[in-house]
Enzyme design. Structure first.
Site, PDB file in Angstrom:
ATOM      1  N   PRO A  11       0.793  -1.229   0.000  1.00 56.97           N
ATOM      2  CA  PRO A  11       0.000   0.000   0.000  1.00 56.97           C
ATOM      3  C   PRO A  11       0.828   1.283   0.000  1.00 56.97           C
ATOM      4  O   PRO A  11       1.882   1.361   0.635  1.00 56.97           O
ATOM      5  CB  PRO A  11      -0.824  -0.100   1.297  1.00 56.97           C
ATOM      6  CG  PRO A  11      -0.134  -1.117   2.122  1.00 56.97           C
ATOM      7  CD  PRO A  11       0.511  -2.075   1.168  1.00 56.97           C
ATOM      8  N   ASN A  12       0.292   2.250  -0.728  1.00 54.28           N
ATOM      9  CA  ASN A  12       0.848   3.614  -0.834  1.00 54.28           C
ATOM     10  C   ASN A  12       2.115   3.712  -1.674  1.00 54.28           C
ATOM     11  O   ASN A  12       2.611   4.810  -1.905  1.00 54.28           O
ATOM     12  CB  ASN A  12       1.081   4.237   0.560  1.00 54.28           C
ATOM     13  CG  ASN A  12      -0.205   4.346   1.350  1.00 54.28           C
ATOM     14  OD1 ASN A  12      -1.165   4.943   0.863  1.00 54.28           O
ATOM     15  ND2 ASN A  12      -0.275   3.744   2.523  1.00 54.28           N
ATOM     16  N   ARG A  19       5.080  11.076  -2.502  1.00 60.70           N
ATOM     17  CA  ARG A  19       4.868  10.674  -1.107  1.00 60.70           C
ATOM     18  C   ARG A  19       6.144  10.875  -0.281  1.00 60.70           C
ATOM     19  O   ARG A  19       7.155  10.205  -0.536  1.00 60.70           O
ATOM     20  CB  ARG A  19       4.488   9.187  -1.089  1.00 60.70           C
ATOM     21  CG  ARG A  19       4.367   8.606   0.280  1.00 60.70           C
ATOM     22  CD  ARG A  19       4.278   7.088   0.245  1.00 60.70           C
ATOM     23  NE  ARG A  19       4.139   6.580   1.581  1.00 60.70           N
ATOM     24  CZ  ARG A  19       4.369   5.326   1.928  1.00 60.70           C
ATOM     25  NH1 ARG A  19       4.739   4.438   1.029  1.00 60.70           N
ATOM     26  NH2 ARG A  19       4.236   4.948   3.174  1.00 60.70           N
ATOM     27  N   TYR A  24      11.299   8.762   0.962  1.00 64.39           N
ATOM     28  CA  TYR A  24      11.229   7.731  -0.087  1.00 64.39           C
ATOM     29  C   TYR A  24      11.865   8.144  -1.411  1.00 64.39           C
ATOM     30  O   TYR A  24      11.898   7.344  -2.348  1.00 64.39           O
ATOM     31  CB  TYR A  24       9.764   7.321  -0.309  1.00 64.39           C
ATOM     32  CG  TYR A  24       9.147   6.709   0.932  1.00 64.39           C
ATOM     33  CD1 TYR A  24       9.628   5.500   1.440  1.00 64.39           C
ATOM     34  CD2 TYR A  24       8.109   7.338   1.609  1.00 64.39           C
ATOM     35  CE1 TYR A  24       9.092   4.942   2.587  1.00 64.39           C
ATOM     36  CE2 TYR A  24       7.557   6.787   2.758  1.00 64.39           C
ATOM     37  CZ  TYR A  24       8.046   5.588   3.243  1.00 64.39           C
ATOM     38  OH  TYR A  24       7.518   5.036   4.378  1.00 64.39           O
ATOM     39  N   ASN A  75       8.040  -5.673  -1.305  1.00 64.63           N
ATOM     40  CA  ASN A  75       8.058  -4.536  -0.385  1.00 64.63           C
ATOM     41  C   ASN A  75       6.627  -4.460   0.154  1.00 64.63           C
ATOM     42  O   ASN A  75       5.746  -3.893  -0.488  1.00 64.63           O
ATOM     43  CB  ASN A  75       8.442  -3.233  -1.082  1.00 64.63           C
ATOM     44  CG  ASN A  75       8.479  -2.069  -0.096  1.00 64.63           C
ATOM     45  OD1 ASN A  75       8.007  -2.182   1.033  1.00 64.63           O
ATOM     46  ND2 ASN A  75       9.033  -0.949  -0.521  1.00 64.63           N
ATOM     47  N   ALA A  78       3.381  -0.844   4.606  1.00 66.44           N
ATOM     48  CA  ALA A  78       2.857  -0.848   5.980  1.00 66.44           C
ATOM     49  C   ALA A  78       2.429  -2.250   6.432  1.00 66.44           C
ATOM     50  O   ALA A  78       2.441  -2.546   7.635  1.00 66.44           O
ATOM     51  CB  ALA A  78       1.687   0.120   6.088  1.00 66.44           C
ATOM     52  N   HIS A  81       4.415  -4.504   8.922  1.00 70.74           N
ATOM     53  CA  HIS A  81       4.342  -4.344  10.377  1.00 70.74           C
ATOM     54  C   HIS A  81       3.040  -4.878  10.975  1.00 70.74           C
ATOM     55  O   HIS A  81       2.843  -4.794  12.186  1.00 70.74           O
ATOM     56  CB  HIS A  81       4.516  -2.861  10.724  1.00 70.74           C
ATOM     57  CG  HIS A  81       5.582  -2.186   9.910  1.00 70.74           C
ATOM     58  ND1 HIS A  81       6.900  -2.603   9.934  1.00 70.74           N
ATOM     59  CD2 HIS A  81       5.533  -1.170   9.006  1.00 70.74           C
ATOM     60  CE1 HIS A  81       7.612  -1.845   9.093  1.00 70.74           C
ATOM     61  NE2 HIS A  81       6.803  -0.983   8.521  1.00 70.74           N
ATOM     62  N   ASP A  88       2.033 -15.691   6.237  1.00 68.60           N
ATOM     63  CA  ASP A  88       1.601 -17.074   6.024  1.00 68.60           C
ATOM     64  C   ASP A  88       1.603 -17.439   4.543  1.00 68.60           C
ATOM     65  O   ASP A  88       1.987 -18.557   4.168  1.00 68.60           O
ATOM     66  CB  ASP A  88       0.203 -17.289   6.613  1.00 68.60           C
ATOM     67  CG  ASP A  88       0.231 -17.409   8.140  1.00 68.60           C
ATOM     68  OD1 ASP A  88       1.328 -17.537   8.703  1.00 68.60           O
ATOM     69  OD2 ASP A  88      -0.853 -17.389   8.752  1.00 68.60           O
ATOM     70  N   GLU A  99      12.848  -9.563   0.955  1.00 70.20           N
ATOM     71  CA  GLU A  99      12.055  -8.418   1.418  1.00 70.20           C
ATOM     72  C   GLU A  99      12.846  -7.127   1.159  1.00 70.20           C
ATOM     73  O   GLU A  99      14.050  -7.077   1.421  1.00 70.20           O
ATOM     74  CB  GLU A  99      11.791  -8.587   2.918  1.00 70.20           C
ATOM     75  CG  GLU A  99      11.007  -7.447   3.544  1.00 70.20           C
ATOM     76  CD  GLU A  99      10.786  -7.676   5.056  1.00 70.20           C
ATOM     77  OE1 GLU A  99      11.164  -8.759   5.574  1.00 70.20           O
ATOM     78  OE2 GLU A  99      10.249  -6.762   5.700  1.00 70.20           O
ATOM     79  N   HIS A 101      12.824  -2.757   1.510  1.00 75.14           N
ATOM     80  CA  HIS A 101      12.255  -1.481   1.958  1.00 75.14           C
ATOM     81  C   HIS A 101      13.120  -0.360   1.398  1.00 75.14           C
ATOM     82  O   HIS A 101      14.356  -0.439   1.466  1.00 75.14           O
ATOM     83  CB  HIS A 101      12.236  -1.382   3.489  1.00 75.14           C
ATOM     84  CG  HIS A 101      11.393  -2.439   4.115  1.00 75.14           C
ATOM     85  ND1 HIS A 101      10.025  -2.355   4.168  1.00 75.14           N
ATOM     86  CD2 HIS A 101      11.727  -3.627   4.667  1.00 75.14           C
ATOM     87  CE1 HIS A 101       9.551  -3.452   4.747  1.00 75.14           C
ATOM     88  NE2 HIS A 101      10.564  -4.235   5.062  1.00 75.14           N
ATOM     89  N   SER A 103      13.264   2.718   2.571  1.00 71.00           N
ATOM     90  CA  SER A 103      13.862   3.443   3.690  1.00 71.00           C
ATOM     91  C   SER A 103      14.508   2.460   4.665  1.00 71.00           C
ATOM     92  O   SER A 103      14.232   1.251   4.615  1.00 71.00           O
ATOM     93  CB  SER A 103      12.777   4.250   4.412  1.00 71.00           C
ATOM     94  OG  SER A 103      11.825   3.384   5.001  1.00 71.00           O
ATOM     95  N   ARG A 108      13.766   4.601  11.896  1.00 65.32           N
ATOM     96  CA  ARG A 108      12.531   5.386  11.880  1.00 65.32           C
ATOM     97  C   ARG A 108      11.720   5.102  13.151  1.00 65.32           C
ATOM     98  O   ARG A 108      12.278   4.815  14.193  1.00 65.32           O
ATOM     99  CB  ARG A 108      11.765   5.067  10.595  1.00 65.32           C
ATOM    100  CG  ARG A 108      12.588   5.414   9.340  1.00 65.32           C
ATOM    101  CD  ARG A 108      11.812   5.174   8.073  1.00 65.32           C
ATOM    102  NE  ARG A 108      10.577   5.957   8.037  1.00 65.32           N
ATOM    103  CZ  ARG A 108       9.571   5.695   7.201  1.00 65.32           C
ATOM    104  NH1 ARG A 108       9.658   4.676   6.356  1.00 65.32           N
ATOM    105  NH2 ARG A 108       8.490   6.439   7.213  1.00 65.32           N
ATOM    106  N   ARG A 112       8.100   0.493  13.172  1.00 62.88           N
ATOM    107  CA  ARG A 112       8.556   0.008  11.861  1.00 62.88           C
ATOM    108  C   ARG A 112       9.702  -0.987  11.986  1.00 62.88           C
ATOM    109  O   ARG A 112      10.126  -1.596  11.012  1.00 62.88           O
ATOM    110  CB  ARG A 112       9.013   1.179  10.981  1.00 62.88           C
ATOM    111  CG  ARG A 112       7.883   2.088  10.565  1.00 62.88           C
ATOM    112  CD  ARG A 112       8.344   3.167   9.601  1.00 62.88           C
ATOM    113  NE  ARG A 112       7.445   4.298   9.646  1.00 62.88           N
ATOM    114  CZ  ARG A 112       6.309   4.404   8.953  1.00 62.88           C
ATOM    115  NH1 ARG A 112       5.948   3.454   8.120  1.00 62.88           N
ATOM    116  NH2 ARG A 112       5.537   5.459   9.080  1.00 62.88           N
TER     117      ARG A 112
HETATM  118  C1  DQA Z   1       8.436   0.951   3.453  1.00 64.06           C
HETATM  119  C2  DQA Z   1       8.592   1.176   4.957  1.00 64.06           C
HETATM  120  C3  DQA Z   1       7.269   0.970   5.687  1.00 64.06           C
HETATM  121  O1  DQA Z   1       7.427   1.172   7.064  1.00 64.06           O
HETATM  122  C4  DQA Z   1       6.230   1.941   5.162  1.00 64.06           C
HETATM  123  O2  DQA Z   1       4.984   1.699   5.773  1.00 64.06           O
HETATM  124  C5  DQA Z   1       6.120   1.945   3.689  1.00 64.06           C
HETATM  125  C6  DQA Z   1       7.322   1.800   2.872  1.00 64.06           C
HETATM  126  C7  DQA Z   1       9.722   1.283   2.676  1.00 64.06           C
HETATM  127  O3  DQA Z   1       9.821   0.906   1.516  1.00 64.06           O
HETATM  128  O4  DQA Z   1      10.607   1.970   3.221  1.00 64.06           O
HETATM  129  O5  DQA Z   1       5.037   2.173   3.139  1.00 64.06           O
HETATM  130  O6  DQA Z   1       8.159  -0.427   3.227  1.00 64.06           O
END
Ligand code: DQA
Length: 147
Positions: A11-12, A19, A24, A75, A78, A81, A88, A99, A101, A103, A108, A112
């Site tokens: 998401p996002n 953003r 980011y 990735n 959110a 977390h 699963d 995985e 990320h 950031s 942070r 997170r």
């Molecule tokens: C993220 C880090 C997460 O904590 C955050 O909710 C994101 C992006 C990252 O790519 O740094 O949406 O996964």
């Protein structure tokens, strides 16, 4: 048949570019997809690059990857977390998982610092922005070459 890697964005991440650019960066998700496609081509593998704001959709894509892909790069944003469901699905899919990320989640907010998804990950890359995806592709290709 050529190896294929599912790259899932949570998401996002569709908002990248505008953003919180101080966290980011200014690259859009389309920029990251292009860079991944170039890197994948140089590694001789295919990618299926996706983004969803819905947990259930991500779970379904991971389930489908079991029969259509050779590894998953994720990735979870959110959902890292919060989501036992994505953890699963990754444990059940039986594929190598990396995985990513953008950031550094350890520098942070306290909440997170824990990712449920990490329990299913063969490796984790964080804090390196777009480059993290490219390193994850190299790592996944290397894991698959050892299989
Ligand atoms: C993220 C880090 C997460 O904590 C955050 O909710 C994101 C992006 C990252 O790519 O740094 O949406 O996964």
């Amino acid at each position: 048949m050529a190896l294929k890697i599912l790259i899932v964005n949570g998401p996002n991440l569709n908002m990248l570019g505008t953003r919180e650019p101080e966290i980011y960066g200014t690259k859009t998700l389309a920029d990251i997809e292009r860079a991944c496609a170039e890197k994948a081509e140089s590694l001789g593998i295919g990618i299926d690059f996706r983004q969803s704001n819905c947990e259930g959709e991500i779970v379904s894509w991971i389930q489908q990857a079991r029969s259509s892909c050779n590894a998953v790069i994720i990735n979870p944003a959110a959902y890292s977390h919060t989501s036992v469901a994505i953890l699963d699905a990754l444990l059940a899919c039986g594929l190598p998982v990396i995985e990513v990320h953008l950031s550094n989640i350890f520098r942070r907010d306290e909440f997170r610092r824990h990712s449920f998804v990490s329990q299913a990950a063969d490796g984790i890359v964080c804090g390196l922005g777009e480059q993290g995806y490219l390193l994850a592709l190299e790592a996944a290709a290397s894991l698959l070459s050892k299989e």
